[in-house]
Design an enzyme around this catalytic site. Structure first.
Site, PDB file in Angstrom:
ATOM      1  N   TYR A  69      35.194  53.655  94.079  1.00 54.07           N
ATOM      2  CA  TYR A  69      33.791  53.430  94.439  1.00 54.07           C
ATOM      3  C   TYR A  69      33.599  53.801  95.907  1.00 54.07           C
ATOM      4  O   TYR A  69      34.007  54.854  96.335  1.00 54.07           O
ATOM      5  CB  TYR A  69      33.374  51.992  94.090  1.00 54.07           C
ATOM      6  N   LYS A  72      30.342  51.887  89.550  1.00 52.57           N
ATOM      7  CA  LYS A  72      29.835  50.515  89.492  1.00 52.57           C
ATOM      8  C   LYS A  72      30.407  49.788  88.276  1.00 52.57           C
ATOM      9  O   LYS A  72      30.820  48.625  88.356  1.00 52.57           O
ATOM     10  CB  LYS A  72      28.304  50.560  89.396  1.00 52.57           C
TER      11      LYS A  72
END
Length: 541
Positions: free
Chosen positions: A91, A164
């Protein structure tokens, strides 16, 4: 494709060399794998060695994505062992590199659904095809207009939704077979992408207005029809659309906007953690937010809601907030304010006529904030002079430079501690090393949304929630803000990412309990802990 190859290419069921001899016989895999049968521990050791052999962060990410595409269980087992090391790779911040090079690196879609504004009649079919019969419980959707620190990246932004969802699973235990990343391709205003012959999205300027909102309505209706038990998580929508979409749906369906609500509740948790250390009341604080976009306004709204929960009226609570953007302090007569900005705009009569307040330094001097939050993406904006001015009027100034990646941060934690002689209570948007000053080691909390949204989303799914409301979000913030031991010298205002799995469980249970107590569960559950335990997925064969 024969049955053996179909199994080995399905990341949700593939075990690779961990298929037992009996399974290989039953599934016609004899001869399709090397003879040795490995345990998941042996596979993970082997995979981690390959990961370590990659030198550049983007190379490491590409390796992990290949593992993700091949074997979900092994990927999450490995990530669970190395979560602090892997989080920045899968991420933020390395995801930014993968977004910028999405066209060049594209190999496969990672089971994402791609919805085009030029093909509205196929919204439902797109979702159905990408889900491929899976029982979807969590949808993360982005139109990638407002990727924090990066702006508009069109269809490339689907990597944000994929990343996510990885964090949701690794941190909280959402079943990876029950998630769906979605890209809303409404065009892009990024000329670099439009000029790129390899760009994979719609080659036209971004569409706004009626046609755009009709597509969103059609998308939400399709999600509700196909996946009625799912949470719909909105991510990185532009400032002109994000709040409008949230306001339309937040009281009707189980939905969450991470940029507006997620950022807000993790900052609230950080503020609560800071005030646990300083022993001050939240109702005595003056809040200045530098950067009045979607995130900045969302933070102010979340903090204002908390002041109202502490007994202030809306009018009283609003008086504690000052928003500063590129024009300076926002006033009621400032042109082109968004609805969210208007809520916090000040009257010029509050200040002397000679005070123009067109920059941050002037605003800090006039307002004398006790809490200052940066979501501006203006590197170095919190200068030594500004911080010393703030610290002259605040005993324990609370300072959160949240912009990321690192190159866009408003200040470094080390400087903030030094400039305030160790008095500042600091959280950053990116990981920051401990700071040693005058014999005290200051731990720096990371105000990362990942501290909050996995537990919030998982708890809402586990409790079969109808909606996520302000009361539930406040409960989650108090749970996170109360985890750190405030009595330790140099204590952080937020818990470390290293413990994310532990406190995501706590937050999930608190969220589930809030939903159950408010009568907002579709299933009329009574035991929050049992509901969370039942829903939790564990990476094992």
């Amino acid at each position: 494709m024969n049955n053996a190859q179909a199994i080995l290419k399905n990341p949700f069921i593939n075990k690779g060399t961990a298929f037992s001899l009996a399974e290989r016989q039953q599934l016609n895999l004899i001869g399709a794998l090397p003879t040795a049968v490995q345990t998941i521990e042996e596979q993970a050791k082997q995979a981690y060695g390959q990961f370590q052999s990659k030198e550049q962060p983007l190379e490491k990410r590409i390796f992990l994505m290949n593992l993700f595409n091949t074997n979900r269980t092994l990927f999450y087992y490995l990530m669970g062992q190395h979560i602090v090391e892997f989080m920045p790779i899968v991420y933020d911040p390395v995801v930014a590199e993968s977004i910028e090079q999405y066209n060049e690196l594209f190999m496969q879609s990672q089971e994402a659904a791609f919805i085009s504004i030029d093909d509205p009649d196929n919204v439902e079919a797109s979702l159905k095809n990408a889900a491929s019969g899976r029982d979807i419980r969590l949808v993360v959707v982005t139109d990638a207009e407002g990727i924090l620190g990066m702006g508009d990246w069109g269809v490339n932004g689907v990597d944000i939704a994929i990343g996510k969802l990885m964090v949701y699973t690794a941190a909280a235990g959402v079943d990876p077979a029950q998630v769906l990343p979605v890209s809303i391709d409404a065009g892009t205003n990024n000329q670099k992408l439009l000029d790129d012959p390899l760009y994979l999205g719609n080659r036209h300027q971004r569409i706004y207005g009626k046609r755009y909102y009709e597509l969103i309505d059609k998308f939400v209706a399709a999600v509700e029809k196909l996946f009625p038990e799912s949470l719909l998580h909105f991510e990185d929508f532009g400032r002109s659309n994000a709040a409008n979409i949230l306001e339309k749906y937040q009281d009707k369906i189980l939905t969450f906007n991470d940029d507006i609500q997620g950022t807000g509740i993790v900052v609230l948790a950080g503020v609560l953690g800071a005030l646990n250390i300083s022993h001050e009341k939240i109702t005595d604080q003056k809040f200045l937010t530098f950067g009045a976009g979607t995130a900045g306004v969302g933070i102010a709204q979340q903090l204002m809601d908390e002041l109202m929960r502490q007994g202030l009226s809306a009018a009283e609570a609003r008086q504690h907030f000052y928003l500063v953007d590129k024009q300076g302090l926002l006033f009621e007569d400032t042109p082109d304010l968004t609805p969210g900005q208007k809520l916090f705009a000040r009257s010029r009569s509050e200040f002397a006529a000679s005070e123009t307040l067109t920059d941050l330094a002037a605003a800090v001097k006039a307002v004398q904030p006790t809490v200052m939050i940066g979501t501006s993406t203006q590197p170095g904006a919190f200068t030594e002079a500004i911080i010393k001015e703030m610290a002259a009027h605040a005993k324990r100034p609370v300072i959160f430079p949240l912009s990321n990646p690192t190159r866009l941060a408003e200040a470094k934690a080390e400087d903030l501690i030094k400039w305030t002689a160790g008095r500042a209570l600091v959280a950053t948007g990116i990981p920051a090393a401990d700071v040693e000053y005058n014999g005290v080691v200051y731990q720096i909390g990371q105000a990362n949304n990942a501290l909050m949204y996995p537990g919030v989303g998982f708890g809402a799914i586990a409790a079969a929630g109808k909606v996520i409301n302000g009361e539930t979000l406040s409960a989650a913030s108090h749970a996170l803000g109360g985890i750190v031991d405030a009595t330790l010298p140099g204590a952080a205002v937020l818990p470390p990412v290293a413990k994310i799995q532990e406190f995501s469980q706590t937050i999930a249970e608190v969220v589930a309990q809030s939903i159950i107590e408010q009568g907002l569960s579709k299933e009329h559950l009574t035991d929050a802990k049992a509901a969370v335990a039942k829903a939790k997925w564990v990476p094992k064969y």
